[in-house]
Structure formats: C-alpha cells, structure tokens
Motif scaffolding. Sequence first.
Motif, short mmCIF file in Angstrom:
data_model
loop_
_atom_site.label_atom_id
_atom_site.label_comp_id
_atom_site.label_asym_id
_atom_site.label_seq_id
_atom_site.Cartn_x
_atom_site.Cartn_y
_atom_site.Cartn_z
N ARG A 26 12.90 -0.04 -9.05
CA ARG A 26 12.43 0.48 -7.75
C ARG A 26 10.99 0.97 -7.85
O ARG A 26 10.17 0.70 -6.97
CB ARG A 26 13.35 1.60 -7.26
CG ARG A 26 14.71 1.11 -6.84
CD ARG A 26 15.65 2.18 -6.30
NE ARG A 26 15.11 3.48 -6.15
CZ ARG A 26 15.47 4.55 -6.87
NH1 ARG A 26 16.37 4.42 -7.85
NH2 ARG A 26 14.96 5.74 -6.61
N LEU A 27 10.69 1.70 -8.90
CA LEU A 27 9.32 2.20 -9.06
C LEU A 27 8.33 1.06 -9.29
O LEU A 27 7.23 1.07 -8.74
CB LEU A 27 9.26 3.19 -10.23
CG LEU A 27 9.81 4.59 -9.97
CD1 LEU A 27 9.83 5.38 -11.27
CD2 LEU A 27 8.99 5.32 -8.91
N ARG A 36 13.83 7.93 -1.05
CA ARG A 36 14.14 8.51 -2.35
C ARG A 36 13.18 8.00 -3.43
O ARG A 36 12.76 8.76 -4.31
CB ARG A 36 15.59 8.21 -2.73
CG ARG A 36 16.60 8.89 -1.84
CD ARG A 36 18.02 8.57 -2.29
NE ARG A 36 18.26 9.05 -3.64
CZ ARG A 36 18.53 10.31 -3.95
NH1 ARG A 36 18.56 11.23 -3.00
NH2 ARG A 36 18.76 10.67 -5.19
N THR A 37 12.84 6.72 -3.37
CA THR A 37 11.88 6.17 -4.33
C THR A 37 10.51 6.81 -4.14
O THR A 37 9.82 7.11 -5.12
CB THR A 37 11.78 4.64 -4.18
OG1 THR A 37 13.08 4.07 -4.33
CG2 THR A 37 10.85 4.05 -5.22
N ALA A 38 10.13 7.04 -2.89
CA ALA A 38 8.86 7.71 -2.61
C ALA A 38 8.87 9.13 -3.17
O ALA A 38 7.86 9.60 -3.73
CB ALA A 38 8.59 7.74 -1.12
N LEU A 76 7.05 12.83 -7.64
CA LEU A 76 7.30 13.67 -8.80
C LEU A 76 6.63 13.11 -10.04
O LEU A 76 6.02 13.86 -10.83
CB LEU A 76 8.81 13.79 -9.03
CG LEU A 76 9.57 14.64 -8.01
CD1 LEU A 76 11.07 14.40 -8.13
CD2 LEU A 76 9.25 16.12 -8.21
N VAL A 77 6.71 11.80 -10.24
CA VAL A 77 6.08 11.16 -11.40
C VAL A 77 4.57 11.41 -11.39
O VAL A 77 3.96 11.70 -12.43
CB VAL A 77 6.39 9.65 -11.43
CG1 VAL A 77 5.54 8.94 -12.48
CG2 VAL A 77 7.87 9.42 -11.71
N ALA A 78 3.96 11.33 -10.21
CA ALA A 78 2.52 11.56 -10.10
C ALA A 78 2.16 13.00 -10.44
O ALA A 78 1.23 13.25 -11.23
CB ALA A 78 2.05 11.21 -8.69
N ILE A 133 1.61 6.46 -2.33
CA ILE A 133 3.00 6.47 -1.87
C ILE A 133 3.38 7.87 -1.37
O ILE A 133 4.00 8.02 -0.31
CB ILE A 133 3.95 6.04 -3.01
CG1 ILE A 133 3.75 4.56 -3.34
CG2 ILE A 133 5.41 6.30 -2.63
CD1 ILE A 133 4.42 4.13 -4.63
N ALA A 134 3.00 8.90 -2.13
CA ALA A 134 3.32 10.28 -1.74
C ALA A 134 2.70 10.63 -0.40
O ALA A 134 3.37 11.21 0.47
CB ALA A 134 2.83 11.24 -2.82
#
Length: 224
Positions: free
Chosen positions: A137-138, A150-152, A157-159, A184-185
């Motif tokens: 997904r990412l 949810r992927t967004a 969070l990853v960023a 994306i965020a």
Amino acid sequence: MTGVPLAEELLLLAYDDETGKATMPRISLDLGMAAAVLIELALAGRIAYAEGTLTVVDPTPTGEPVTDDVLARIAADTPHSPSSWVQRLRHGLRDKVLGDLCEHGVVRDVDETELGFIHVHRYPVLDPSVEAETRQRLAAALTGAAPDERTAALATLVAVLRMEAALGVTGAAAVEAHRRLEEIATGAGFSGEVGLETSVVRPSVGLVVAALGRAVQAALGPRR
C-alpha cells in the motif's frame, strides 16, 4: 474498525523481520505508536479535539483490545491535550502491541534474558503477509496511486517519524520519498501544520500529528 491497527503496521515496519529488533530510536517509535492509536480513534469517530483537549465523543469499543484500552483510559481520565496524551500513552504501549502480534502469530517472542535479570527479547516475523500488504500500500502511494485514508495516515506517521529507511530507500530516494509522504499527508488533511481554523478534514488527526512532530524533534533534534 477494520484492518490491521495502525500501531501494529508501524511497529512491523520499524522492526527487522529476521533479527526481530527495532531499526529506529525506540523513543520515537514509542511516541509514534501512541500517536497511531490516537489517530486510529479519531478516524473511527471515537475521539475529537475540543477546547484544547482530546475528548471521547463515542465510547463504543472498536473491537481492537489495545485501541479500546486507550479509549477507556481517555474516557476515564481528566481532559488532556494531544501533546500530553502522546507522552502519557507511549509508556508500555509497544509491549502490548508486540503481545497482540505474538498472539495472532505474526511475530514470535524470542527470550534471550541473560543472568536472570537482563531482559532481552527479539520478535522475528512468523507471518510476513501482514507487513507485505502494508508495504504494498505504501509503495503504491509513493509511486503516485491515490491512498485510502488509513494508508495516508500511516504515510503521515512514517514521514514525521523519519522512517524512510524502513521503506528501503536511502540518499536522494529517501529525500524524494519524504517529499511524497508529506504530499500525501497534506492532501489528506493530516499535515501537522493544519488547524481547526483552516481545515475541515480530520483536524483532530492533524493536531495529534503536530504534537508528535514536536515530541520527535525534542527527542531526536532537527531533521538532517
């Protein structure tokens, strides 16, 4: 709530599949997992930001034990700001999430305690399909596919947690990945720079993200 909890996805990305050890600073991972549970509850319509605090607007359990424990804790406690909840929840949360993953057969607990009191545990992966789906997904989102909500949230969070290396990218590719993650965020309304006055899209999530960003910078220093 459906799907794998965000905190579990985040943890699986942060741990090496074979060694079963964290590949990032544990303090930032713990902060991120606390934020992930808060974001989970906000997306599920269970909590919302109001008058400087996060409050429960729907006490109905989500069906996910760790998330529901946090929901009950917020409901029973006095009101606190997003920043306060991120700090309060980070203690012990990782062990609970790891316990859930062990219970579901996703990872296994390898106890390497030494001398009877130096507690060392590793959590190598048993079922790689869960993390594989998360990474797919990412990867799709990073290459331009429109992510679901949810992927967004996970990408956000990853960023904020500076986890580009966990996606298998370094150097210029990591810089580009970070740019896309932030894009994306912002597109989802999850950017830590949005506020209640300027955003009608999940402002509670945006404020949790802002709190997480400040906590990570305080713990790790400015991004290099």
